[in-house]
Design a protein around this motif. Structure first.
Motif: not given
Length: 922
Positions: A782-786
């Motif tokens: 999944n896309p990384p957290n900011k």
């Protein structure tokens, strides 16, 4: 000289930008008054004499402070920095003490101090050249940017093209669609003029601009915002004339500094790098202070009682302090980041992604939603005949067609291929017509002779819903709306049963098949009727719209399914996005049936997906409830969507915390492109306006290229992780080793050795870890957290495993300083191999030999280390070097770090998997 001052014009412009008050227009309430006050004429423009006067009074359209800083000034700034003065002073003092320690007689001990002083001075000189280069580059870019701005201006009664920097107050600029505005001014003529002011206001709507006279004639209140135009805006529709009121530094956008490119916030990646760099610097600072305290304490209390050269010892301590403080791991990470950005831009270009906005490139790894139009992006933008429905739905091939009865074949040819609206004179051919022409070639039909027998054509209209031809005044061939053709047919030419009457049962069966077919694309019905029209005045009936023979008693042949085929890579790209945690949403102007069909074929639709029309979406948003916004996250297809719907969808998703990408091709999509976190435009089918607004241009218009670009930008984050875990492991381990050695006895690593280690960490590691191939795991994450996406648990595990190993083996050889130096470098070399993996991968050699730079850098470090150890002598504190046996020990221990990591990873991964299984059971 002029009837209006610069200050007065500024008041008028400022009021127009920030308020609706017309106090400043008490006098200036007509175009004529502005003309007279500025010695201009909206029909003639300025004269040559007036141009010179205007430049003297109001200035030129050129930004100030464009002079390059002199080299002498730059080096003064660099050399007079407190840090520069401190380092140069410490280095000078160290040399003086070394001089005193040898009673002024030159020895090899001088070389270390001279070398360190030279490195400091060289570093300052290089910094000065970098500042000078950046300054000159900035000036060149500014000049290049200004030289590309051209406008059409009225001067001496003639229209002429000139550079925008030559505009002066009083000039009359000709405005047309898509023009950029480079000055502030008053609208003096307009024809349906609409301006995009989102650059200034942030509001994604177009403003209708009118003249002062237009407002008076229509009895509207004079409002400055309606009549003034500002630099940075753009003409989106219409045309007009602009009387220039401000140029250069007097332009409102320059005065209040609202250019977004200059004030954009730092991206999550840069913020994370700065945060972790600060922590590294903090650890290094406290470690250095602790070492300095130990060394000074030992110097004061221990060395005073020993028979040592105190001048030489103190000089060595000062040199070590300098090199400890001169190391800059955090700067290396930031340099590595910008180097990686350049690499990523280049790699993305190979994958047909032309990056125009670097900040959008940095945000791309976090994208979790992408909005895309189906036509041309997911599909080939090429309508084809997919299948034919008669008794059943089947693909129509040449061999299949030849099996049909001869009478059926002729009726089919008449309705599909002879019945066409293609006009050779205008050469206009619809997508459906093109598809049928290609289909006729596919099934090898000859239509030339039959075309000559056509006596009448009745084109398709929105009212009739069909198009008709008459052949030899005895056959009517019909093609058009499936629903209408079915309703007007009384007979059905069945492949199984021949021509049969259409009763309720047959009609219900046909409608059931049509319902299934409608889910796949566009449906067109074909039918015919044989009737003698020789005694009918056909032309008069057609002209009076009384020709009814094609709307009754037809014989239905069947239905053709037209589809826009998916691109060959679309399904795999959509699947890839799903695996990578990115949701694909179709936003299109097409109908729900067509859009849903594409979504199903592409694999975008799921069991809980929502298909919604633009009108319903707008109605839902007007509810303004949190629940209505949450439903937006489940939308997979937004059909019949207006540009405003697309913009609203982007905005709502962003409000819900999503990072949104938009892929568009039209000018009317600019608001959505501008609002999106990442804006994609089409390089082939897209408009120029869309390309200018977007951050990335798809050169091949291919949706799969977006997915490839996504993986490369995620690898950008991985690349930073590689260097971070390498830097922290190396710096932390070295700091602990130095502290332990300082506490126990002498420093085990000399100043020049420390400089060499820093060179490996800051320079060689950047190159070695910059050309690693993307991990295969990037496609399944999944896309990384900011937040916290760089220093994650995998990085922490890596640092702990390797740091423990390095510190342990070096402590074993604490009494052999040269062995520690060589051991540390050897383990560092193998740590470059270890650090390529950021997801606890077991096979560290995966992709190792794909980049020659990686192993070439490692070999180069090894060769240089051999030269330093064996031939460095007293200068590098290596003296007689190491024996062959000692070298084998160092290399074996260095290789042991790879074995140690592999064993530790196996144990840790098994523990992680066991914990996961326990969680599932619970």
């Amino acid at each position: 000289m002029f009837k209006v001052s610069k200050e007065k014009l500024q008041q008028i412009l400022a009021s127009g930008l920030f308020s609706d008050y017309q106090d400043n227009l008490i006098e200036f309430n007509s175009t004529k008054y502005f003309e007279d006050s500025l010695k201009s004429n909206i029909q003639e423009g300025l004269s040559d004499n007036a141009i010179e006067q205007s430049q003297q009074e109001f200035g030129v359209n050129w930004k100030e402070n464009q002079d390059s800083i002199s080299s002498l000034k730059i080096f003064q700034i660099v050399l007079l920095k407190p840090k520069s003065i401190l380092f140069l002073s410490l280095s000078s003092i160290a040399f003086i003490f070394k001089y005193l320690s040898t009673n002024g007689i030159y020895t090899n001990e001088w070389i270390e101090s001279l070398f360190i002083f030279g490195l400091i001075f060289l570093n300052l000189i290089i910094s000065g050249f970098q500042i000078k280069y950046a300054d000159e580059k900035k000036i060149q870019n500014l000049i290049l940017n200004e030289s590309s701005k051209y406008v059409i201006v009225l001067r001496n009664g003639q229209e002429c093209s000139m550079n925008a920097k030559d505009l002066v107050v009083g000039d009359v600029v000709i405005l047309k669609e898509n023009d950029q505005i480079y000055v502030d001014g008053l609208i003096v003529e307009q024809n349906n003029l609409y301006i995009d002011e989102s650059f200034l206001t942030g509001e994604q709507k177009f403003i209708h601009k009118i003249t002062l006279e237009d407002a008076v004639e229509s009895q509207q209140k004079i409002q400055l915002q309606k009549h003034l135009l500002f630099a940075g805006t753009q003409v989106v529709e219409g045309s007009g004339k602009l009387l220039v009121l401000a140029v250069g530094s007097q332009i409102q956008a320059n005065k209040i500094q609202i250019n977004r490119l200059q004030v954009e916030k730092k991206t999550p990646i840069l913020q994370a790098i700065e945060k972790i760099s600060y922590k590294i610097d903090k650890i290094g600072f406290f470690g250095t202070i602790f070492i300095i305290f130990i060394l000074l304490t030992r110097y004061i209390f221990v060395y005073s009682e020993q028979n040592v050269n105190r001048f030489s010892t103190f000089s060595n301590i000062l040199n070590l302090i300098i090199v400890l403080k001169s190391g800059n791991a955090s700067k290396a990470i930031i340099t590595h980041f910008y180097f990686q950005i350049a690499q990523t831009v280049k790699l993305m270009l190979y994958q047909q992604n032309l990056v125009r906005n670097i900040q959008q490139l940095e945000i791309l790894p976090f994208m979790d939603s992408i909005l895309v139009d189906q036509t041309g992006t997911l599909t080939q933008n090429r309508i084809v005949v997919d299948s034919f429905m008669n008794d059943t739905i089947e693909e129509l091939t040449s061999s299949q067609f030849n099996l049909y009865p001869q009478e059926f074949q002729q009726a089919f040819i008449d309705s599909c291929f002879i019945n066409k609206s293609y006009d050779p004179e205008t050469e206009y051919e619809s997508n459906i017509e093109q598809a049928l022409v290609n289909f006729s070639k596919k099934i090898k039909v000859n239509i030339e002779e039959r075309l000559k027998q056509v006596t009448q054509k009745i084109p398709f209209t929105c009212v009739r819903k069909i198009q008709t031809i008459i052949i030899n005044n005895n056959r009517i061939a019909v093609r058009g709306s499936a629903e209408h053709v079915l309703n007007w047919s009384t007979q059905f030419y069945s492949q199984k049963n021949g021509i049969i009457a259409i009763d309720k049962v047959i009609k219900d069966n046909i409608e059931q098949l049509l319902t299934e077919l409608c889910q796949k694309g566009r449906i067109i019905g074909i039918a015919y009727r044989d009737v003698d029209l020789l005694n009918e005045n056909v032309e008069e009936l057609i002209e009076n719209n009384k020709f009814e023979y094609d709307r009754q008693n037809l014989t239905l042949l069947g239905f053709l399914l037209f589809v826009d085929p998916l691109r060959f890579e679309t399904i795999s790209a959509v699947q890839g996005f799903k695996q990578a945690g990115v949701k694909v949403v179709i936003v299109t102007e097409d109908n729900s049936t067509s859009a849903k069909s594409v979504a199903i074929k592409a694999g975008i639709m799921s069991s809980n997906s929502i298909v919604m029309e633009g009108s319903d979406f707008s109605q839902q948003l007007r509810g303004k409830t949190e629940n209505s916004k949450k439903k937006v996250e489940d939308i997979s297809v937004l059909s019949r969507a207006r540009p405003q719907d697309k913009y609203n969808l982007v905005k709502v998703l962003q409000e819900l915390g999503h990072v949104v990408g938009v892929c568009c091709d039209g000018t009317n999509d600019n608001p959505a492109l501008a609002q999106a976190d990442i804006g994609y435009s089409m390089g082939i089918a897209g408009t120029e306006a869309a390309r200018k607004t977007s951050g990335i241009i798809l050169l091949d218009d291919n949706f799969n290229s977006i997915f490839k670009g996504l993986i490369f930008t995620r690898n950008l984050i991985d690349s930073i992780k590689r260097l971070v875990q390498y830097q922290i492991t190396s710096q932390f381990s070295l700091m602990i080793i130095l502290i332990i050695s300082a506490v126990i006895g002498e420093m085990v690593i000399s100043s020049l050795q420390f400089i060499w280690i820093n060179l490996i960490n800051d320079l060689f590691s950047t190159f070695a870890l910059s050309y690693c191939t993307p991990s295969s795991q990037l496609k399944y994450q999944n896309p990384p957290n900011k937040t916290g996406f760089i220093f994650d648990r995998f990085i922490l595990i890596h640092i702990i495993i390797l740091s423990v190993y390095i510190i342990t083996v070096c402590i074993i050889f604490l009494n052999e300083s040269l062995m520690i130096f060589n051991l540390f470098v050897m383990i560092t070399i193998f740590n470059l191999i270890n650090s390529r993996m950021v997801y606890l991968e077991f096979n560290i050699f995966h992709g190792f030999f794909r980049s020659w730079i990686v192993y070439t850098t490692i070999i180069l470090i090894g060769l240089l280390q051999f030269v330093i150890v064996q031939y460095g002598g007293p200068v590098m504190h290596t003296f007689d070097g190491l024996s062959l046996k000692q070298w084998f020990v160092c290399i074996a221990i260095g290789l042991g770090s790879v074995v140690w990591r592999s064993i530790a990873i196996l144990i840790i991964k098994s523990i992680i998997m066991r914990d996961k299984e326990k969680l599932k059971v619970n």
